[in-house]
Each structure stands twice: as C-alpha cells, then as structure tokens.
Design a protein around this motif. Structure first.
Motif, PDB file in Angstrom:
ATOM      1  N   LEU A   1       0.825  -1.213   0.000  1.00 17.72           N
ATOM      2  CA  LEU A   1       0.000   0.000   0.000  1.00 17.72           C
ATOM      3  C   LEU A   1       0.857   1.260   0.000  1.00 17.72           C
ATOM      4  O   LEU A   1       0.493   2.270  -0.608  1.00 17.72           O
ATOM      5  CB  LEU A   1      -0.947  -0.010   1.201  1.00 17.72           C
ATOM      6  CG  LEU A   1      -2.069  -1.048   1.136  1.00 17.72           C
ATOM      7  CD1 LEU A   1      -2.876  -1.032   2.429  1.00 17.72           C
ATOM      8  CD2 LEU A   1      -2.958  -0.816  -0.063  1.00 17.72           C
ATOM      9  N   THR A   2       2.009   1.191   0.652  1.00 16.06           N
ATOM     10  CA  THR A   2       2.937   2.317   0.605  1.00 16.06           C
ATOM     11  C   THR A   2       3.450   2.526  -0.817  1.00 16.06           C
ATOM     12  O   THR A   2       3.579   3.663  -1.286  1.00 16.06           O
ATOM     13  CB  THR A   2       4.112   2.082   1.570  1.00 16.06           C
ATOM     14  OG1 THR A   2       3.589   1.875   2.880  1.00 16.06           O
ATOM     15  CG2 THR A   2       5.062   3.262   1.588  1.00 16.06           C
ATOM     16  N   ALA A   3       3.714   1.430  -1.522  1.00 14.14           N
ATOM     17  CA  ALA A   3       4.150   1.532  -2.917  1.00 14.14           C
ATOM     18  C   ALA A   3       3.041   2.109  -3.794  1.00 14.14           C
ATOM     19  O   ALA A   3       3.312   2.889  -4.713  1.00 14.14           O
ATOM     20  CB  ALA A   3       4.588   0.160  -3.430  1.00 14.14           C
ATOM     21  N   LEU A   4       1.791   1.756  -3.513  1.00 13.18           N
ATOM     22  CA  LEU A   4       0.678   2.346  -4.258  1.00 13.18           C
ATOM     23  C   LEU A   4       0.567   3.846  -3.982  1.00 13.18           C
ATOM     24  O   LEU A   4       0.250   4.629  -4.883  1.00 13.18           O
ATOM     25  CB  LEU A   4      -0.635   1.655  -3.905  1.00 13.18           C
ATOM     26  CG  LEU A   4      -0.879   0.314  -4.577  1.00 13.18           C
ATOM     27  CD1 LEU A   4      -2.172  -0.301  -4.047  1.00 13.18           C
ATOM     28  CD2 LEU A   4      -0.945   0.460  -6.073  1.00 13.18           C
ATOM     29  N   GLY A   5       0.818   4.244  -2.755  1.00 16.49           N
ATOM     30  CA  GLY A   5       0.835   5.665  -2.422  1.00 16.49           C
ATOM     31  C   GLY A   5       1.944   6.404  -3.160  1.00 16.49           C
ATOM     32  O   GLY A   5       1.769   7.537  -3.609  1.00 16.49           O
ATOM     33  N   GLU A   6       3.074   5.742  -3.311  1.00 20.00           N
ATOM     34  CA  GLU A   6       4.177   6.332  -4.079  1.00 20.00           C
ATOM     35  C   GLU A   6       3.803   6.459  -5.547  1.00 20.00           C
ATOM     36  O   GLU A   6       4.147   7.440  -6.208  1.00 20.00           O
ATOM     37  CB  GLU A   6       5.442   5.482  -3.923  1.00 20.00           C
ATOM     38  CG  GLU A   6       6.626   5.987  -4.705  1.00 20.00           C
ATOM     39  CD  GLU A   6       7.065   7.387  -4.315  1.00 20.00           C
ATOM     40  OE1 GLU A   6       7.602   8.094  -5.191  1.00 20.00           O
ATOM     41  OE2 GLU A   6       6.888   7.785  -3.154  1.00 20.00           O
TER      42      GLU A   6
END
Length: 149
Positions: free
Chosen positions: A125-130
């Motif tokens: 999810l952090t990668a999706l936020g990025e």
C-alpha cells in the motif's frame, strides 16, 4: 429614479404569499452537490474524502513530496505487488525463525503467515501511495518519468 416604461419593475413578493417554486426541478437537482439524486450521506462522504485527500497531500508536501522520486521509489511505484510479496516472505520467515521453538500448531503457522502478509500489505500500500505521488508530480509538470526502451 424614474421608470421610463421600457422595462417593467420586478414584481415584489409579499411575505404572506407562498413562493412560486417548481418543486419537481428542485427535487431533481441539488445545487450543493451539482448532481441529480445525490443524497446527503453521499455528499457528506464526498466532502470527507476530499478533506482527507487534501490533508494527505498537505502532509506529503510538508515531508518533501514535491521532490523528484529516486530510482528505488520509481521501482516500488512500478511494482507494488512485487514489493508487497518481496517483503511479506522475508517477514514471515523472520517471524518463523524468531519463534521456531514456539510453533506447535497450525494456528501458530497461520499467525506467522498472517503477520508476514500484514507486513507485505503495508509495504504494498505504501508503494501504491508512491505511485499516486508520482502521478501527481507528472500531472503538476514537476517530473517526467524516464522513457523505458
């Protein structure tokens, strides 16, 4: 001011007279939402979502979100599932090694897998936020992704 008669003055409405409103038009179009049939709950949910989005991008700006992404950030944004799985497997293995003597039942194994999956989900999810941040930088014209050939 004298009325020349070219235009008629607007008829003043008396306070005891009911207002003439086309109730059908008012019911089908809500001026606050700008759409037809928008319920109050959906309107409130949309406003809350917009406030949360503005708050997220405000925090992102405060933490340096308008800077160009590094190569690692570009990799993570392109492959969020790989990042999630790539962190979930080692996390589950590390939890398993740390609790090797205490793993006796299937429930213990499921707990290890669940912990690793939660860790992977967080990183994914952090990668999706990025990815969303990089799309925003692109939309604002601050950054252009490198051409892959």
């Amino acid at each position: 001011m004298v009325n020349s008669g070219a235009t008629k003055p607007a008829r003043l409405q008396r306070h005891d007279e009911p207002a003439r409103v086309n109730s059908h038009a008012v019911a089908s179009f809500d001026r606050r939402s700008g759409a037809t049939g928008m319920t109050t709950v959906r309107l409130l949910a949309r406003q809350v979502w917009r406030r949360c989005t503005r708050a997220f991008w405000g925090i992102d700006r405060a933490l340096g979100g308008l800077e160009q992404p590094t190569r690692t950030q570009q990799f993570a944004a392109r492959r969020p599932v790989a990042v999630g799985v790539g962190t979930a497997a080692p996390a589950a293995a590390l939890l398993g090694v740390a609790n090797l003597d205490k793993v006796d039942t299937v429930g213990d194994v499921m707990l290890l897998l669940g912990g690793g999956s939660a860790f992977g989900l967080l990183f994914g999810l952090t990668a999706l936020g990025e990815r969303a941040r990089q799309r925003r930088l692109q939309r604002l014209g601050i950054w252009e992704p490198p051409v892959r050939g």
